[in-house]
Design an enzyme around this catalytic site. Structure first.
Site, short mmCIF file in Angstrom:
data_model
loop_
_atom_site.label_atom_id
_atom_site.label_comp_id
_atom_site.label_asym_id
_atom_site.label_seq_id
_atom_site.Cartn_x
_atom_site.Cartn_y
_atom_site.Cartn_z
N GLU A 1 0.73 -1.26 0.16
CA GLU A 1 -0.13 -0.01 0.19
C GLU A 1 0.75 1.22 -0.37
OE1 GLU A 1 -2.62 0.04 3.30
OE2 GLU A 1 -4.14 -1.89 2.42
N THR B 1 -0.18 1.36 10.62
CA THR B 1 -0.25 1.15 9.02
C THR B 1 0.53 2.22 8.40
OG1 THR B 1 -2.65 1.23 8.81
CG2 THR B 1 -2.11 -1.08 9.17
N ALA C 1 -9.74 0.37 15.59
CA ALA C 1 -10.89 1.24 16.20
C ALA C 1 -12.34 0.13 16.10
CB ALA C 1 -11.76 2.19 15.36
N GLU C 2 -12.21 -1.12 15.37
CA GLU C 2 -13.16 -1.67 15.57
C GLU C 2 -12.61 -2.82 16.85
OE1 GLU C 2 -12.10 -0.45 11.78
OE2 GLU C 2 -13.85 0.36 12.44
N THR D 1 -9.35 6.85 15.98
CA THR D 1 -7.95 6.50 15.47
C THR D 1 -7.12 7.05 14.02
OG1 THR D 1 -8.22 4.17 14.74
CG2 THR D 1 -7.56 4.12 17.06
N ASN E 1 -13.45 5.69 12.66
CA ASN E 1 -14.65 5.79 13.10
C ASN E 1 -15.19 5.68 14.75
OD1 ASN E 1 -13.47 3.27 12.05
ND2 ASN E 1 -15.17 2.57 12.85
N ASP F 1 -19.23 3.36 10.79
CA ASP F 1 -17.56 3.71 10.48
C ASP F 1 -17.01 3.85 9.32
OD1 ASP F 1 -15.50 2.22 10.51
OD2 ASP F 1 -15.18 0.68 9.35
N ASN G 1 -11.81 5.12 0.32
CA ASN G 1 -11.25 4.96 1.34
C ASN G 1 -9.71 5.94 0.90
OD1 ASN G 1 -10.50 3.10 3.59
ND2 ASN G 1 -11.57 2.64 3.11
N CYS H 1 -12.37 -14.99 12.12
CA CYS H 1 -12.07 -15.51 11.39
C CYS H 1 -12.16 -14.69 9.98
CB CYS H 1 -12.74 -16.69 10.90
SG CYS H 1 -12.97 -17.55 12.43
#
Ligand code: CA
Length: 738
Positions: free
Chosen positions: A102, A199, A216-217, A274, A294, A339, A426, A651
């Protein structure tokens, strides 16, 4: 200041010529060391004077968004509408990974600095790709479990002979730009028991390095820290959401923010907010702008029962660059419920608006509105939708607030909402073209079926579990909810758009069959470059959107292209490999549209192009999509339902929704007999922790792992039957049965 800027450039240029013309196994390091310049390094010499006037050296790409203004529009035009047909690959570098790349490379005087997976840092010669040095921060494999969006990294900052990078596990490094040796390292994480990750690329300005984090998730409290660029000493820290008021507030901004949160223990869930991507320095006002993420959990009724805007979620916050003291904020999404991060890249510009020159900040965040904000006070000047938006009807410019659409309120019943959690846009960079007044934006229309978690609706109690997703969204029966509402599902798709942020007009739009595409670069050569999910790296006419050139990289792309010039020749470069935030929905539910290129594997490479380039990439093997026969045993519907719930909660974030991997992470439907045999050891004992598959023994019982295994096999069996023509479509029936 010691040497003048010109002298430094001269020295660096000399070093490069010596290094490049030496024989292939020459001791380039000695040559570099022979040149005596002040400071610890003779390469990567970017001081304040030089970076502030980055516009005057278009051959380099000195900062994350090229210059501090982050418009990602290059004045270079050797590669242009007429010549682009002659553009070809000149070299490529295999990064040895099939996970997403990225990063935006920084290019300084013929050397590229960039990051790969696991936060590894590279310095390579821009003309040849030869590695000068690499640095591995040795991120513990287990840390991958704390990351929503894989082991990705978006790049470095280069300043005064040092390269700054941050690792997935939250450490910030200063490296010698010449040798890659570590000069200092700091731990930026305030609580290592919570799932903090980094990241993002650090930003550097005025002798300070600025870094935020993600998580944040999972339930963390966001903040940004500034460190002294020479010593690594902490200079200031700005929290983006308040902590427990009983413990006192860090600053008046937190006291103000706390008044917008309701309930009795909201701080326990972390709050979110964040700053995982965008941090921009504004020399005009000595501001640092923070793009804030978010809420945690996503659903507002759980996060802040009783309402409230929940500052500074989904906001752009201006703080003083020297002190970190709050100046102003603009909240794109008060009471965030979806989000809708505002962490997307921010660009700075001077634009004429309503007859007056204004210093503005431009952002196209996840929520689908393109904001033009006055940098003097944070007032919103324009907020036109740039993609399909259903959560709000419009933004009221008088109040600065969005007007929500009650028709898609999901507090009682689940609903499809646009944009979904991947956003209308995004982190994939946009480009701002001041000549045309247009923004070139990679946009997507990708809905999500939002519903409040059933358990919470039944009990009124939110079970917050450290180390896993805590979104308050119904994930257990998501597949069934989608199947039951397929008729009203908006069709997902991607678009490269030329959008006028002042009028809201879309000048042109190129549809791309898959929604998850790469960042954008605009150039004065009249071109817009983008890599897409189909594996095509393309150059479009910036005036019409006509595709003038394309190159099949055989791999989906997310990273933004860059351009630079060395020895009079212009180059264009891009990193390949997809995944990131879309591991979850890598292959969406019906209608499944798998593009030809997506059937290839995911290859992480750095590609560099110039006019007349003749290199080719090896044609990859077509991905084997055969699903092996499953050893099924009779189990109860309860077990399958539990397996699906636990799979979705633990998962799916990496291995994909309905057990369909997007390609970067192993597809569990294709597990070998050996992996099936070792399933419990892998999931509970961390047999493959080194590669990122940490033990889940802290959140899953043996019975639950067994149920997950049954669910995975049942899903694999269905897809195999469909592939063999024995079944028309997957049924996902466990939630429909009693
Ligand atoms: Ca998020």
């Amino acid at each position: 200041m010691g040497l003048s800027m010109k002298n430094k450039i001269f020295y660096v240029g000399l070093v490069l010529i010596l290094a490049i013309t030496g024989c292939s196994n020459s001791n380039e390091k000695e040559l570099i060391n022979d040149v005596e310049v002040s400071g610890s390094s003779s390469i990567g010499l970017i001081d304040d004077e030089r970076i502030l006037s980055a516009e005057s050296e278009p051959g380099n790409w000195l900062a994350f968004g090229r210059t501090y203004d982050e418009r990602r529009f290059s004045p270079l035009k050797q590669i242009n509408k007429e010549s682009v047909s002659d553009l070809g690959l000149v070299w490529s570098k295999d990064m040895g990974t099939n996970r997403a790349l990225e990063a935006t490379p920084i290019v300084v005087d013929g050397i590229m600095f960039f990051t790969s997976t696991w936060s590894r840092v590279y310095a390579v010669k821009a003309l040849t790709g030869e590695t000068i040095w690499s640095f591995d921060p040795k991120v513990p494999g287990e840390w991958a479990k704390k990351a929503c969006c894989d082991i990705v990294n978006r790049g470095v900052a280069v300043y005064n002979g040092k390269v700054y990078s941050a690792s997935l596990d939250g450490r910030l490094f200063a490296l010698n730009a010449e040798t890659g040796e570590k000069i200092w390292e700091v731990d930026t994480i305030i609580d290592r028991d919570r799932s903090y990750t980094i990241t993002g690329a650090p930003r550097v300005a005025k002798g300070k390095v600025y870094i935020g984090n993600g998580g944040a998730e999972y339930g963390v409290r966001g903040y940004v820290t500034a460190y002294d660029s020479e010593s690594g000493d902490q200079e200031w820290r700005f929290f983006t959401v308040p902590g427990n008021p009983d413990l006192g507030f860090e600053d008046p901004a937190m006291e103000m923010a706390a008044k917008t949160w309701k309930g009795t223990d909201w701080w326990e869930f972390g709050g979110g907010g964040t700053v995982w991507n965008s941090i921009v320095y504004d020399a005009d006002f000595n501001n640092i702008y923070l793009g804030v993420g978010n809420g945690s959990p996503w659903t507002r009724e759980i996060r802040s029962p009783g309402g409230g805007d929940n500052l500074f979620l989904s906001s752009i916050v201006a703080v003083d660059a020297d002190t970190g003291v709050y100046k102003w904020h603009y909240q794109t999404t008060p009471e965030d419920n979806w989000d809708y991060t505002a962490v997307q890249d921010m660009a700075l510009a001077d634009m004429e608006i309503d007859g007056e020159m204004k210093k503005v900040l431009l952002q196209a965040p996840k929520n689908g509105f393109f904001y033009v904000i006055d940098r003097t006070n944070g007032k919103v000047l324009r907020a036109h939708p740039f993609a399909a938006v259903t959560w709000a009807t419009h933004v009221d410019l008088e109040t600065g607030r969005p007007v929500e659409n009650p028709e898609v309120d999901y507090s009682d019943n689940g609903a499809w909402v646009l944009p979904g959690p991947l956003g209308a846009h995004n982190w994939q960079a946009m480009s701002i073209d001041l000549d045309s007044g247009l923004a070139y934006i990679p946009t997507q229309e990708n809905p999500f079926f939002y519903a409040v978690q059933e358990d919470y609706k039944k009990t009124g109690i939110f079970k917050w579990t450290p180390g896993k997703w805590n979104m308050g969204i119904e994930m257990s029966s998501l597949a069934q909810n989608i199947l039951n509402n397929l008729d009203s599902q908006p069709k997902p798709g991607g678009f490269l758009k030329a959008f006028d942020p002042l009028t809201g007009e879309t000048k042109w739009s190129v549809p791309i069959p898959h929604y998850w595409n790469g960042g954008v670069l605009g150039t004065a050569g009249g071109l817009v470059f983008q890599g897409d999910a189909l594996g095509m790296f393309s150059a479009y006419d910036k005036d019409t959107g006509e595709r003038l050139w394309e190159f099949n990289t055989y791999t989906s792309m997310l990273a933004p292209p860059i351009t630079f010039e060395v020895e009079g020749e212009q180059y264009v470069s891009i990193l390949t490999g997809s995944g990131g935030g879309d591991l979850f929905g890598g292959e969406p539910l019906p209608p499944i549209e798998i593009q030809a290129s997506l059937t290839y594997n995911n290859f992480g490479r750095l590609l560099v192009f110039k006019l007349g380039g003749q290199e080719t990439l090896p044609m990859p093997d077509v991905r084997d999509t055969t699903i092996p026969e499953q050893k099924l045993v009779q189990v109860s519907i309860d077990q399958l339902q539990d397996g699906e719930s636990k799979y979705n909660e633990n998962c799916a974030v990496c291995h994909g929704f309905v057990v369909k991997s997007g390609g970067a992470i192993p597809d569990l439907r294709k597990m070998s007999a050996g992996v099936h045999d070792a399933f419990n050891q892998i999931v509970l004992e961390g047999l493959l922790a080194g590669g990122g598959m940490a033990s889940f023994s802290d959140v899953l019982t043996e019975q639950e792992v067994e149920n997950i295994h049954h669910y995975v096999k049942a899903r694999a069996h269905e897809d195999r039957e469909v592939a063999l023509g024995n079944m028309e479509a997957p049924q996902y029936t466990w939630f429909g049965q009693e």
